[in-house]
Structure formats: C-alpha cells, structure tokens
Write an enzyme that holds these catalytic residues in place. Sequence first.
Site, PDB file in Angstrom:
ATOM      1  N   ARG A 110       0.837  -1.205   0.000  1.00 57.80           N
ATOM      2  CA  ARG A 110       0.000   0.000   0.000  1.00 57.80           C
ATOM      3  C   ARG A 110       0.871   1.255   0.000  1.00 57.80           C
ATOM      4  NH1 ARG A 110      -1.840   1.223   4.861  1.00 57.80           N
ATOM      5  NH2 ARG A 110      -2.867  -0.770   5.208  1.00 57.80           N
ATOM      6  N   TYR A 169     -14.612  18.063 -16.204  1.00 60.01           N
ATOM      7  CA  TYR A 169     -15.023  16.665 -16.270  1.00 60.01           C
ATOM      8  C   TYR A 169     -16.156  16.430 -15.260  1.00 60.01           C
ATOM      9  CZ  TYR A 169     -14.773  11.627 -15.757  1.00 60.01           C
ATOM     10  OH  TYR A 169     -15.101  10.304 -15.699  1.00 60.01           O
ATOM     11  N   ASP A 202      -5.567  19.930 -14.334  1.00 57.10           N
ATOM     12  CA  ASP A 202      -5.877  18.625 -14.926  1.00 57.10           C
ATOM     13  C   ASP A 202      -5.353  18.630 -16.364  1.00 57.10           C
ATOM     14  OD1 ASP A 202      -7.069  16.378 -16.137  1.00 57.10           O
ATOM     15  OD2 ASP A 202      -8.788  16.453 -14.784  1.00 57.10           O
ATOM     16  N   LYS A 215      -6.805   7.543 -19.703  1.00 55.80           N
ATOM     17  CA  LYS A 215      -6.982   8.131 -21.032  1.00 55.80           C
ATOM     18  C   LYS A 215      -5.689   7.980 -21.858  1.00 55.80           C
ATOM     19  CE  LYS A 215     -10.841   9.046 -18.985  1.00 55.80           C
ATOM     20  NZ  LYS A 215     -11.136  10.294 -18.298  1.00 55.80           N
TER      21      LYS A 215
END
Length: 378
Positions: A48, A100, A171, A196
């Site tokens: 983790r 978005y 972003d 993406k």
Amino acid sequence: MSLKTDSICVHGAQDRNNKTGAVAVPIYQSATFAHPGVGASTGYDYARVQNPTREPLERLVAALENGLECAAFASGMAALDALLWLLPAGARMLATSDLYGGSVRLFDQLAPRTGLRVDYLDTNDLAELRRLAGPDVKAVFVETPSNPMMNVTDIAAVREAIGPDVLLAVDNTFLTPCLQRPLELGADVVVHSGTKYLGGHNDTLAGFLVTRSAGIAERLRFITKTVGTGLSPFDSFLLIRGLKTLHLRVERAQASAMETALWLRAHPKVRRVFYPGLPEHPGHAVSRRQAAGSGAMISFEVDSPATAERVLEGVRLILYAESLGGVETLITYPLLQTHSDVPEWKREALGITDRLLRLSVGVEAVSDIIADLERALS
Ligand SMILES: *Cc1c(COP(=O)(O)O)cnc(C)c1O
C-alpha cells in the site's frame, strides 16, 4: 542523462532491482516485503505504501511532467480525491466552470462534507479570479482544455493572478505532458486520468498527481499510505507499457484530429466545432503559446438532437462509449454520459446541449474515421 520526452516515454521506467536483464519492468505481485534485518528495509515494506512496479511508473510520469515526484492512483478520481486531502478543513477552492463531470460530482456532492467549498468561474476571467480569491481560497483547480467545451485557460496568467501561496492544480488529461507541462507554467500539482492517453488502450483505470514541491510530495506519500488508493502492480505494468508509445499515439491522433476538425467544420449538418487547433477558436492563441499542440479531442454541435442521435447510432468503426485518449476513436454524448450529473442550468450555461457530441480521435486511418462520420451524418 537528460532525455527528450520521446525517449523518456520509452526508457523512463527502470527496474532498480533488475539482475536478469529483463527489458520490461516486472509485475511484483507481492503485498509485503521481508526485512533484511532489524530496523532495516529493502526500500519496500508493504505494497500500500510503495511497490517496485508502481515506483518506476511514478518516476516515469514525474520525469515526463518535469516534476519532482508523482503518485499513481487506482483512477483519475482517486487522484482527485487525494488532491482534496491536501487542503485544510473548511477551505474554499475555485475551479474552472467547465470540468469533467466526475470532478464536479466529487467537488459538489462529496467534498462539502469535509467543509470544503468549491466555487466555479471562467478561469480566463482574471478580474473575476482576483475578486474571488480571498484569504479563504486555498486552491485553484484548472482543466485546460476543458471538458467538453474545449475552453483554454492561460495557466501562467492564473498563477500570476492568484499569487504564489494558493495551490494551483491543473488537470492535464486532455493534452498529456507531450503537449503541455503545467508545472513549467506555474502549477503546483498536475492531475491526470491515466485511464486516457497515458494508458492509451482503453483497458485500465489509473490516475496521477505530479508535483515539484517536496512538501506536497511528502504529504501525497502520506495520503497514499493512509487511504490505500495507490495503483496496483498489474495496472502499473499496463501503464508503463502504454506510456512507451504515448508520444507516437498523441502525434498521430492529433494530426488526424486536425483533419477531422476541418472536415467537420465544412459539413452542412455541423453548426460549430470546438477545437483549439482551429484558428477561430477563442483559445487558439493561448493554446499555441502554452502548449506544443491542440491534442485530439474535438467537440461539435450538430443541427438537431435527431442528428446527434443518428450519429451515435450510425457509427460503425467509431465506438459510442465514454472515455477518451485510447487508440480507438470514441464518440460521447456529454448530456447523457460524462455530464449527466451536472445540474441542467449549469449544462445549459456551458453549452452542453442535446446537440453536442464529443469525439476522441484515435489512431485508425483518418480516412476511415471521416468516412464513418460521413456515413453517420448523412
Ligand atoms: C476521465 C477523467 C477524469 C477521471 O478519471 P478516471 O480515471 O475515469 O477516474 C478526470 N479528469 C478528466 C479530464 C477526465 O477525462
């Protein structure tokens, strides 16, 4: 050795523990790591916190964005959630009004429970930005080009307007570090949906935060360790593999997008084309100044909702699906998909109508992409 972006894409992920000569970074599918002695560590303790497949990927993406450190997350939304954990309780954030849809959902429906308030504005309206940027504003969030209206924000101008102390996050999903590097323009944190372009094959979810600040990097490591949203070894492997061809895919898709945008602009059933590469786009000049290209995302408005529906149902090569940035050309209806959770009044103000379609141009032959659109539009 200082390498060009193209070479970083290919060689930027290196396995530090490689004794076999393996060219690909292996998938270290281990949840925990044995200690060589009391108080000693191989550098890995528990997956983790960090694992040896994710770490080379993070170094690669940090290098591409010209950042100091990167944190890889299980999705773009997980990265955005981690970004919010950087802000103090009760903070206010200003954000580009056209974002978005998932970001809007997070900012409006979940973030307020932590006392965070997000206000939206046109981030190119610098006077409004200065007016709103009071002492309680701790961060500004910019998406450029924005989704789905392809509005361009001048990143350096925003930094100048808000001063050095407000966290500026950008972003960069639509343009990728091949075309735009926000940290070099004054951003503190770059956000990516790695699902993406960076992954590029529509086969895995991923997200990234990249920063130049050692302080932010340390807090990001703490957040990842604490909330456990880091990217898995297998998905890290897929991202490293996808990134090897990022520069080639972006270049090809962008060239095809320009051709497609010009073709759409001349079509009688197309009313408007939103693509920063077109000289009439309002953000064209800023885009040319701050980015090396306009990318491969195009939004366009057709003459009627019926035409929009016909296109979505008529395409054969192009897939009617959410998402973007992969090798396959995808078409989306923002009204019903990505932006369905955005309130109607806001959608209308932004121009997200029942005639708006969003195209993510892939790397097929551009003549096939255009022929498919032509068939669907007629
Ligand atoms: C897809 C997307 C996101 C969210 O990323 P996921 O990987 O789907 O969680 C955030 N920002 C932009 C611009 C996106 O396109």
